[in-house]
Design an enzyme around this catalytic site. Structure first.
Site, PDB file in Angstrom:
ATOM      1  N   ASP A 238       8.511-100.671  90.976  1.00 37.20           N
ATOM      2  CA  ASP A 238       8.515-101.063  89.627  1.00 37.20           C
ATOM      3  C   ASP A 238       9.674-100.391  88.875  1.00 37.20           C
ATOM      4  OD1 ASP A 238       8.270-101.289  87.025  1.00 37.20           O
ATOM      5  OD2 ASP A 238       5.822-101.285  87.042  1.00 37.20           O
TER       6      ASP A 238
ATOM      7  N   LYS B 111       9.608-104.692  78.094  1.00 31.32           N
ATOM      8  CA  LYS B 111      10.300-103.342  77.864  1.00 31.32           C
ATOM      9  C   LYS B 111      11.771-103.867  77.699  1.00 31.32           C
ATOM     10  CE  LYS B 111       6.273-101.489  78.174  1.00 31.32           C
ATOM     11  NZ  LYS B 111       5.554-102.543  78.743  1.00 31.32           N
TER      12      LYS B 111
ATOM     13  N   TYR C  57       1.997 -96.512  85.475  1.00 30.86           N
ATOM     14  CA  TYR C  57       1.530 -96.787  84.404  1.00 30.86           C
ATOM     15  C   TYR C  57       0.157 -97.229  84.635  1.00 30.86           C
ATOM     16  CZ  TYR C  57       0.447-100.236  80.941  1.00 30.86           C
ATOM     17  OH  TYR C  57      -0.190-100.763  79.571  1.00 30.86           O
TER      18      TYR C  57
ATOM     19  N   ARG D  67       3.027-124.795  85.166  1.00 27.35           N
ATOM     20  CA  ARG D  67       2.699-123.560  85.814  1.00 27.35           C
ATOM     21  C   ARG D  67       3.475-123.337  86.983  1.00 27.35           C
ATOM     22  NH1 ARG D  67      -1.276-124.112  89.054  1.00 27.35           N
ATOM     23  NH2 ARG D  67      -2.681-125.418  88.091  1.00 27.35           N
TER      24      ARG D  67
HETATM   25  N1  LCS Z   1       4.927-101.156  84.521  1.00 26.14           N
HETATM   26  C1  LCS Z   1       5.285-100.169  83.752  1.00 26.14           C
HETATM   27  C2  LCS Z   1       6.421 -99.023  84.379  1.00 26.14           C
HETATM   28  C3  LCS Z   1       4.908-100.290  82.286  1.00 26.14           C
HETATM   29  O1  LCS Z   1       5.345 -99.130  81.515  1.00 26.14           O
HETATM   30  C4  LCS Z   1       4.244-101.146  81.924  1.00 26.14           C
HETATM   31  C5  LCS Z   1       3.485-101.374  80.489  1.00 26.14           C
HETATM   32  C6  LCS Z   1       3.589-102.077  82.693  1.00 26.14           C
HETATM   33  C7  LCS Z   1       4.143-102.266  84.078  1.00 26.14           C
HETATM   34  C8  LCS Z   1       2.809-103.266  82.334  1.00 26.14           C
HETATM   35  O2  LCS Z   1       3.632-104.333  81.664  1.00 26.14           O
HETATM   36  P1  LCS Z   1       3.028-105.239  80.581  1.00 26.14           P
HETATM   37  O3  LCS Z   1       1.679-106.073  81.107  1.00 26.14           O
HETATM   38  O4  LCS Z   1       2.371-104.547  79.461  1.00 26.14           O
HETATM   39  O5  LCS Z   1       3.976-106.352  80.337  1.00 26.14           O
HETATM   40  N2  LCS Z   1       3.796-100.028  79.886  1.00 26.14           N
HETATM   41  C9  LCS Z   1       3.321 -99.773  78.492  1.00 26.14           C
HETATM   42  C10 LCS Z   1       3.441 -98.412  77.904  1.00 26.14           C
HETATM   43  O6  LCS Z   1       4.010 -97.414  78.737  1.00 26.14           O
HETATM   44  N3  LCS Z   1       3.072 -98.632  77.027  1.00 26.14           N
HETATM   45  O7  LCS Z   1       2.614 -99.504  76.787  1.00 26.14           O
HETATM   46  C11 LCS Z   1       2.719-100.386  77.624  1.00 26.14           C
END
Ligand code: LCS
Length: 394
Positions: free
Chosen positions: A184, A209, A112, A59
């Site tokens: 972000d 992503k 998001y 961790r």
């Molecule tokens: N930031 C952005 C710009 C994102 O598109 C997402 C997830 C996150 C943060 C969060 O990341 P995660 O915890 O899922 O790794 N975006 C998603 C979307 O547009 N569709 O499903 C998840």
């Protein structure tokens, strides 16, 4: 890796973070362990006090995870990386590091969904105050800053509106107010945009992503531009326990090595798809940074190394037309997420942004008929053919 600063992006995406493995492994091995043996009591004490560099507990730190942290920090041109279990863990860790009772965040109104809803439903309970404004308009950001403001946050291009915020201008506003700019960078990845080079203090990623790129892992990363912010944020991640797992780190690192190649291929198709959609009679409008019709086209040219692979568009028939389109795609997957090798289509109003009120969605430009398309690395003609047959049924 010697003189890594001077090497090109493709070289660094392959070699950054590599370690001198004692057994000669070409890739970073998976140190699938929760804990590490100390040589003796003095060594254990020295590791804990920081007198000696040594691993203690996964961790806190782990060689496989650290290799990925070093690689992403290198590509983002930052001081250090902090890997997290998900993109949301990266975002909430940064919120926790900079915000507190009575503190205030100025943030983008098109984000998001959960990055906003966690603020309004969870952080608000702990007395954090927020202003959601359109960060593509610098004046709105300036006007929202209060004496209690401790962070400015944006996402560019934003999910799902593809609005582009001027990072250089935002960094100037943030620094004039004595607060950090957090960006972000998920929609671009460091291949297309490096916010730290434009003045940002912290970058966050959903590595789920583009960085991992194969739709098989959920993961996040925080990159701090300097040591001060790195030392502020890292203990929050460690103490909250939202660390990455070594196997997850290995998978993401493997994906990272082809990041630029994947983006180049998908981006080439995305340009064609955006042009096709813009000329389609059933499409009201298209938002894509590579189209001259994008309201921040000039800024995109300056700030990004390419327009990316994310397209938003509005069908003339609104929600019903959008549903028909999504029900009729065949090769393209009807699924949320983005940045993988597969082309994905989704409806933000009922899916990724469904937890945000109708009123707030409209204010942020998330209309009921908005469709978000994440272009994958399939052949462009096959992507176009699938869209074409599905649009014919709308
Ligand atoms: N930031 C952005 C710009 C994102 O598109 C997402 C997830 C996150 C943060 C969060 O990341 P995660 O915890 O899922 O790794 N975006 C998603 C979307 O547009 N569709 O499903 C998840």
């Amino acid at each position: 890796m010697k003189d890594s600063e001077k090497l090109g992006f493709f070289t660094r995406q392959v070699h950054a973070g590599e370690i001198d493995d004692p057994k000669g492994s070409a890739t970073v091995p998976i140190y699938q362990t929760s804990t590490f043996k100390f040589k003796n009591a003095d060594h254990g004490a020295a590791c804990f006090s920081g007198e000696e560099d040594g691993y203690i507990y996964t961790r806190i730190g782990n060689p496989t995870i650290e290799a990925l942290e070093n690689a992403v920090a290198n590509l983002e041109r930052g001081f250090g990386g902090i890997a997290t279990s998900s993109g949301m863990a990266a975002i909430t860790t940064v919120y926790l590091a900079f915000l507190g009772k009575g503190k205030h965040i100025v943030s983008h109104n098109a984000l998001y969904g959960p990055a906003r809803s966690v603020m309004e439903t969870v952080f608000a309970r702990f007395g954090v105050e927020y202003s959601y404004v359109d960060t593509t308009d610098i004046q709105q950001v300036k006007d929202a800053i209060r004496p209690e403001t401790t962070m400015i946050y944006t996402e560019t291009p934003a999910n799902p509106t593809i609005g582009i915020s001027d990072l250089k201008a935002l960094a100037e506003v943030a620094h004039a107010a004595g607060v950090p700019l957090v960006v972000d960078n998920t929609f671009c990845s460091p291949y297309l945009q490096r916010p730290i080079e434009l003045g940002a203090d912290v970058v966050v990623h959903s590595m789920t992503k583009f960085i991992n790129g194969h739709a098989d892992i959920v993961a996040g990363m925080i990159v701090a531009a300097d040591e001060k912010n790195y030392n502020l944020i890292r203990p929050v991640m460690v103490n909250m326990g939202c660390n990455m797992d070594p196997h997850q780190a290995y998978m993401v690192h493997r994906g990272l090595k082809t990041l630029g190649i994947r983006i180049e291929k998908a981006q080439e198709s995305a340009r064609k798809v955006a042009e096709y959609l813009e000329n389609h009679p059933k499409v009201a409008w298209v938002k894509y940074p590579g189209l001259k019709s994008h309201p921040q086209y000039e800024l995109a040219q300056r700030q990004m190394d390419g327009p990316g692979t994310m397209i938003s568009f509005e069908l003339k028939g609104g929600l019903a037309a959008g549903k028909t389109l999504m029900d009729n795609v065949e090769m393209i997957l009807l699924a949320v997420s983005l940045g993988g090798v597969e082309s994905l289509i989704q409806h933000p109003a009922s899916m990724t942004h469904s937890k945000i009120s109708h009123e707030k969605k409209l204010e942020a430009g998330i209309t009921d008929g908005l469709v978000r398309f994440a272009v994958g690395i399939e052949n462009a003609e096959d992507i176009l053919a699938d869209l074409d047959q599905a649009l014919a049924k709308v």
